[in-house]
Design a protein around this motif. Structure first.
Motif, PDB file in Angstrom:
ATOM      1  N   UNK A   1      56.858  58.378  52.283  1.00  0.00           N
ATOM      2  CA  UNK A   1      55.832  57.682  51.549  1.00  0.00           C
ATOM      3  C   UNK A   1      54.453  58.248  51.897  1.00  0.00           C
ATOM      4  N   UNK A   2      54.275  58.575  53.183  1.00  0.00           N
ATOM      5  CA  UNK A   2      53.003  59.172  53.591  1.00  0.00           C
ATOM      6  C   UNK A   2      52.832  60.534  52.909  1.00  0.00           C
ATOM      7  N   UNK A   3      53.942  61.258  52.750  1.00  0.00           N
ATOM      8  CA  UNK A   3      53.895  62.567  52.091  1.00  0.00           C
ATOM      9  C   UNK A   3      53.341  62.437  50.683  1.00  0.00           C
ATOM     10  N   UNK A   4      53.813  61.443  49.936  1.00  0.00           N
ATOM     11  CA  UNK A   4      53.330  61.250  48.567  1.00  0.00           C
ATOM     12  C   UNK A   4      51.884  60.779  48.545  1.00  0.00           C
ATOM     13  N   UNK A   5      51.488  59.978  49.540  1.00  0.00           N
ATOM     14  CA  UNK A   5      50.091  59.534  49.614  1.00  0.00           C
ATOM     15  C   UNK A   5      49.171  60.737  49.829  1.00  0.00           C
ATOM     16  N   UNK A   6      49.591  61.662  50.684  1.00  0.00           N
ATOM     17  CA  UNK A   6      48.786  62.855  50.927  1.00  0.00           C
ATOM     18  C   UNK A   6      48.729  63.731  49.673  1.00  0.00           C
ATOM     19  N   UNK A   7      49.844  63.863  48.988  1.00  0.00           N
ATOM     20  CA  UNK A   7      49.879  64.663  47.759  1.00  0.00           C
ATOM     21  C   UNK A   7      48.934  64.080  46.712  1.00  0.00           C
ATOM     22  N   UNK A   8      48.966  62.764  46.524  1.00  0.00           N
ATOM     23  CA  UNK A   8      48.081  62.141  45.538  1.00  0.00           C
ATOM     24  C   UNK A   8      46.618  62.227  45.969  1.00  0.00           C
ATOM     25  N   UNK A   9      46.339  62.148  47.278  1.00  0.00           N
ATOM     26  CA  UNK A   9      44.963  62.268  47.746  1.00  0.00           C
ATOM     27  C   UNK A   9      44.430  63.679  47.494  1.00  0.00           C
ATOM     28  N   UNK A  10      45.249  64.684  47.755  1.00  0.00           N
ATOM     29  CA  UNK A  10      44.834  66.068  47.499  1.00  0.00           C
ATOM     30  C   UNK A  10      44.634  66.286  46.003  1.00  0.00           C
ATOM     31  N   UNK A  11      45.540  65.732  45.199  1.00  0.00           N
ATOM     32  CA  UNK A  11      45.394  65.851  43.749  1.00  0.00           C
ATOM     33  C   UNK A  11      44.098  65.187  43.280  1.00  0.00           C
ATOM     34  N   UNK A  12      43.755  64.058  43.877  1.00  0.00           N
ATOM     35  CA  UNK A  12      42.514  63.369  43.492  1.00  0.00           C
ATOM     36  C   UNK A  12      41.296  64.209  43.827  1.00  0.00           C
ATOM     37  N   UNK A  13      41.315  64.867  44.980  1.00  0.00           N
ATOM     38  CA  UNK A  13      40.180  65.716  45.358  1.00  0.00           C
ATOM     39  C   UNK A  13      40.057  66.899  44.398  1.00  0.00           C
TER      40      UNK A  13
END
Length: 57
Positions: A1-13
């Motif tokens: 779940x943390x992996x997907x949170x990091x992926x979405x955060x990078x995508x947002x940036x």
């Protein structure tokens, strides 16, 4: 779940830098929800682990 949170955060940036404000906001919102959910699950497992360890000893 943390992996997907990091992926979405990078995508947002990346989306924010490219000028896609709406998509960047949505991605960051998803990342926040996933991060909070992962923290809640981690705390629940920590509490369950501590209580199980006390019963064993």
């Amino acid at each position: 779940m943390i992996k997907w949170a990091i992926i979405f955060a990078i995508a947002a940036v990346v989306l924010g830098v490219l000028g896609f404000g709406g998509l960047a906001g949505a991605s960051m919102g998803i990342a926040k929800v996933l991060f909070v959910a992962a923290l809640i699950v981690a705390v629940i497992f920590l509490v369950l682990g501590v209580t199980a360890a006390k019963k064993i000893m």
